[in-house]
Motif scaffolding. Sequence first.
Motif, PDB file in Angstrom:
ATOM      1  N   CYS A  23       0.278   1.173  -1.730  1.00  0.00           N
ATOM      2  CA  CYS A  23       0.345   2.639  -1.816  1.00  0.00           C
ATOM      3  C   CYS A  23       1.478   3.069  -2.744  1.00  0.00           C
ATOM      4  O   CYS A  23       1.289   3.954  -3.584  1.00  0.00           O
ATOM      5  CB  CYS A  23       0.509   3.251  -0.428  1.00  0.00           C
ATOM      6  SG  CYS A  23      -1.018   3.214   0.544  1.00  0.00           S
ATOM      7  N   ALA A  24       2.642   2.447  -2.618  1.00  0.00           N
ATOM      8  CA  ALA A  24       3.781   2.820  -3.457  1.00  0.00           C
ATOM      9  C   ALA A  24       3.590   2.371  -4.900  1.00  0.00           C
ATOM     10  O   ALA A  24       3.822   3.139  -5.834  1.00  0.00           O
ATOM     11  CB  ALA A  24       5.065   2.226  -2.884  1.00  0.00           C
ATOM     12  N   ALA A  25       3.147   1.142  -5.102  1.00  0.00           N
ATOM     13  CA  ALA A  25       3.054   0.579  -6.450  1.00  0.00           C
ATOM     14  C   ALA A  25       1.901   1.160  -7.260  1.00  0.00           C
ATOM     15  O   ALA A  25       2.018   1.337  -8.469  1.00  0.00           O
ATOM     16  CB  ALA A  25       2.923  -0.939  -6.378  1.00  0.00           C
ATOM     17  N   LEU A  26       0.774   1.443  -6.612  1.00  0.00           N
ATOM     18  CA  LEU A  26      -0.417   1.881  -7.344  1.00  0.00           C
ATOM     19  C   LEU A  26      -0.822   3.315  -7.023  1.00  0.00           C
ATOM     20  O   LEU A  26      -1.921   3.738  -7.371  1.00  0.00           O
ATOM     21  CB  LEU A  26      -1.593   0.929  -7.074  1.00  0.00           C
ATOM     22  CG  LEU A  26      -1.378  -0.513  -7.524  1.00  0.00           C
ATOM     23  CD1 LEU A  26      -2.597  -1.356  -7.189  1.00  0.00           C
ATOM     24  CD2 LEU A  26      -1.053  -0.605  -9.006  1.00  0.00           C
ATOM     25  N   ASP A  27       0.045   4.069  -6.363  1.00  0.00           N
ATOM     26  CA  ASP A  27      -0.222   5.470  -6.041  1.00  0.00           C
ATOM     27  C   ASP A  27      -1.534   5.638  -5.274  1.00  0.00           C
ATOM     28  O   ASP A  27      -2.380   6.458  -5.613  1.00  0.00           O
ATOM     29  CB  ASP A  27      -0.231   6.316  -7.326  1.00  0.00           C
ATOM     30  CG  ASP A  27      -0.160   7.805  -7.036  1.00  0.00           C
ATOM     31  OD1 ASP A  27       0.393   8.183  -5.987  1.00  0.00           O
ATOM     32  OD2 ASP A  27      -0.672   8.585  -7.863  1.00  0.00           O
ATOM     33  N   LEU A  28      -1.684   4.824  -4.225  1.00  0.00           N
ATOM     34  CA  LEU A  28      -2.881   4.866  -3.385  1.00  0.00           C
ATOM     35  C   LEU A  28      -2.562   5.588  -2.079  1.00  0.00           C
ATOM     36  O   LEU A  28      -1.407   5.653  -1.659  1.00  0.00           O
ATOM     37  CB  LEU A  28      -3.364   3.446  -3.080  1.00  0.00           C
ATOM     38  CG  LEU A  28      -3.753   2.603  -4.300  1.00  0.00           C
ATOM     39  CD1 LEU A  28      -3.977   1.154  -3.908  1.00  0.00           C
ATOM     40  CD2 LEU A  28      -4.989   3.165  -4.970  1.00  0.00           C
ATOM     41  N   THR A  29      -3.586   6.096  -1.432  1.00  0.00           N
ATOM     42  CA  THR A  29      -3.464   6.754  -0.141  1.00  0.00           C
ATOM     43  C   THR A  29      -4.256   5.953   0.881  1.00  0.00           C
ATOM     44  O   THR A  29      -5.416   5.614   0.636  1.00  0.00           O
ATOM     45  CB  THR A  29      -4.026   8.193  -0.210  1.00  0.00           C
ATOM     46  OG1 THR A  29      -3.298   8.909  -1.216  1.00  0.00           O
ATOM     47  CG2 THR A  29      -3.885   8.899   1.124  1.00  0.00           C
ATOM     48  N   ALA A  30      -3.644   5.673   2.010  1.00  0.00           N
ATOM     49  CA  ALA A  30      -4.296   4.867   3.040  1.00  0.00           C
ATOM     50  C   ALA A  30      -5.140   5.733   3.970  1.00  0.00           C
ATOM     51  O   ALA A  30      -4.676   6.760   4.467  1.00  0.00           O
ATOM     52  CB  ALA A  30      -3.250   4.118   3.858  1.00  0.00           C
ATOM     53  N   ALA A  31      -6.366   5.295   4.197  1.00  0.00           N
ATOM     54  CA  ALA A  31      -7.211   5.878   5.243  1.00  0.00           C
ATOM     55  C   ALA A  31      -6.730   5.278   6.574  1.00  0.00           C
ATOM     56  O   ALA A  31      -5.903   4.360   6.575  1.00  0.00           O
ATOM     57  CB  ALA A  31      -8.674   5.533   4.977  1.00  0.00           C
ATOM     58  N   PRO A  32      -7.224   5.765   7.701  1.00  0.00           N
ATOM     59  CA  PRO A  32      -6.808   5.175   8.976  1.00  0.00           C
ATOM     60  C   PRO A  32      -7.164   3.682   9.066  1.00  0.00           C
ATOM     61  O   PRO A  32      -8.200   3.243   8.557  1.00  0.00           O
ATOM     62  CB  PRO A  32      -7.595   5.978  10.014  1.00  0.00           C
ATOM     63  CG  PRO A  32      -7.872   7.288   9.339  1.00  0.00           C
ATOM     64  CD  PRO A  32      -8.087   6.940   7.890  1.00  0.00           C
ATOM     65  N   VAL A  33      -6.301   2.922   9.718  1.00  0.00           N
ATOM     66  CA  VAL A  33      -6.548   1.501   9.957  1.00  0.00           C
ATOM     67  C   VAL A  33      -7.756   1.376  10.879  1.00  0.00           C
ATOM     68  O   VAL A  33      -7.934   2.168  11.803  1.00  0.00           O
ATOM     69  CB  VAL A  33      -5.302   0.826  10.582  1.00  0.00           C
ATOM     70  CG1 VAL A  33      -5.601  -0.598  11.017  1.00  0.00           C
ATOM     71  CG2 VAL A  33      -4.135   0.868   9.597  1.00  0.00           C
ATOM     72  N   VAL A  44      -7.745  -1.675   6.239  1.00  0.00           N
ATOM     73  CA  VAL A  44      -7.472  -0.312   5.811  1.00  0.00           C
ATOM     74  C   VAL A  44      -8.031  -0.141   4.401  1.00  0.00           C
ATOM     75  O   VAL A  44      -7.948  -1.049   3.579  1.00  0.00           O
ATOM     76  CB  VAL A  44      -5.953   0.010   5.855  1.00  0.00           C
ATOM     77  CG1 VAL A  44      -5.156  -0.880   4.921  1.00  0.00           C
ATOM     78  CG2 VAL A  44      -5.698   1.476   5.563  1.00  0.00           C
ATOM     79  N   MET A  45      -8.627   1.010   4.147  1.00  0.00           N
ATOM     80  CA  MET A  45      -9.121   1.337   2.815  1.00  0.00           C
ATOM     81  C   MET A  45      -8.059   2.170   2.114  1.00  0.00           C
ATOM     82  O   MET A  45      -7.571   3.156   2.667  1.00  0.00           O
ATOM     83  CB  MET A  45     -10.437   2.115   2.897  1.00  0.00           C
ATOM     84  CG  MET A  45     -11.117   2.310   1.563  1.00  0.00           C
ATOM     85  SD  MET A  45     -11.710   0.777   0.805  1.00  0.00           S
ATOM     86  CE  MET A  45     -13.121   0.403   1.834  1.00  0.00           C
ATOM     87  N   LEU A  46      -7.701   1.754   0.915  1.00  0.00           N
ATOM     88  CA  LEU A  46      -6.721   2.474   0.107  1.00  0.00           C
ATOM     89  C   LEU A  46      -7.450   3.176  -1.023  1.00  0.00           C
ATOM     90  O   LEU A  46      -8.279   2.567  -1.706  1.00  0.00           O
ATOM     91  CB  LEU A  46      -5.677   1.501  -0.460  1.00  0.00           C
ATOM     92  CG  LEU A  46      -4.988   0.603   0.566  1.00  0.00           C
ATOM     93  CD1 LEU A  46      -3.997  -0.329  -0.128  1.00  0.00           C
ATOM     94  CD2 LEU A  46      -4.295   1.427   1.638  1.00  0.00           C
ATOM     95  N   LEU A  47      -7.146   4.449  -1.217  1.00  0.00           N
ATOM     96  CA  LEU A  47      -7.898   5.276  -2.164  1.00  0.00           C
ATOM     97  C   LEU A  47      -7.002   5.766  -3.288  1.00  0.00           C
ATOM     98  O   LEU A  47      -5.864   6.175  -3.054  1.00  0.00           O
ATOM     99  CB  LEU A  47      -8.469   6.485  -1.422  1.00  0.00           C
ATOM    100  CG  LEU A  47      -9.164   6.159  -0.100  1.00  0.00           C
ATOM    101  CD1 LEU A  47      -9.088   7.323   0.853  1.00  0.00           C
ATOM    102  CD2 LEU A  47     -10.583   5.758  -0.357  1.00  0.00           C
ATOM    103  N   HIS A  48      -7.547   5.753  -4.505  1.00  0.00           N
ATOM    104  CA  HIS A  48      -6.832   6.298  -5.661  1.00  0.00           C
ATOM    105  C   HIS A  48      -7.505   7.599  -6.084  1.00  0.00           C
ATOM    106  O   HIS A  48      -8.730   7.742  -5.931  1.00  0.00           O
ATOM    107  CB  HIS A  48      -6.847   5.301  -6.826  1.00  0.00           C
ATOM    108  CG  HIS A  48      -5.957   5.706  -7.950  1.00  0.00           C
ATOM    109  ND1 HIS A  48      -6.406   6.435  -9.017  1.00  0.00           N
ATOM    110  CD2 HIS A  48      -4.635   5.497  -8.153  1.00  0.00           C
ATOM    111  CE1 HIS A  48      -5.388   6.658  -9.842  1.00  0.00           C
ATOM    112  NE2 HIS A  48      -4.306   6.098  -9.341  1.00  0.00           N
ATOM    113  N   GLY A  49      -6.745   8.521  -6.614  1.00  0.00           N
ATOM    114  CA  GLY A  49      -7.277   9.811  -7.036  1.00  0.00           C
ATOM    115  C   GLY A  49      -8.391   9.699  -8.072  1.00  0.00           C
ATOM    116  O   GLY A  49      -9.247  10.572  -8.162  1.00  0.00           O
ATOM    117  N   SER A  50      -8.413   8.617  -8.850  1.00  0.00           N
ATOM    118  CA  SER A  50      -9.458   8.439  -9.865  1.00  0.00           C
ATOM    119  C   SER A  50     -10.763   7.930  -9.269  1.00  0.00           C
ATOM    120  O   SER A  50     -11.776   7.902  -9.956  1.00  0.00           O
ATOM    121  CB  SER A  50      -8.980   7.469 -10.952  1.00  0.00           C
ATOM    122  OG  SER A  50      -8.882   6.153 -10.419  1.00  0.00           O
ATOM    123  N   GLY A  51     -10.736   7.493  -7.996  1.00  0.00           N
ATOM    124  CA  GLY A  51     -11.957   7.058  -7.340  1.00  0.00           C
ATOM    125  C   GLY A  51     -12.023   5.590  -6.964  1.00  0.00           C
ATOM    126  O   GLY A  51     -12.858   5.200  -6.159  1.00  0.00           O
TER     127      GLY A  51
END
Length: 135
Positions: A23-33, A44-51
């Motif tokens: 999340c910190a290194a690649l600017d990702l947002t974590a969904a719930p575990v 956990v699914m990590l999401l990026h703003g670009s998709g």
Amino acid sequence: MTTRFDHVGLSVPDLEAATAWYCAALDLTAAPVFAVAETDLRGVMLLHGSGYRIELLHRPSARPGLTPGSPVEAAGTHGFGHICLCVSDVAAEFARLVAAGAGVSMTPRPAPRPGATMAFVTDPYGNLIELLDRD
């Protein structure tokens, strides 16, 4: 019928630490575990703003696998080799990720495709991440 790429899944030894790093290194947002019923598997699914998405998976009984030192070494074993992120400035992203704790696998250089630049880093667990600018 339409088919498109959805995500890549990586098995990690520490779900919470890996989530924090990605999340910190690649600017990702974590969904719930999530947990898979009747197993010891959590993820956990990590999401990026670009998709794009990266799914982190953890099982306490998992064993370390291949941790190649280079993309050429990774291609010497069938199966997962690396993930690739398109970036606008390979050298800047390479430096930023190394400062964030990524390992150095291949410094920025011209890619085999004319006009492209590439580099490789590793996450804290040895998974290869390619940085690519196709311009």
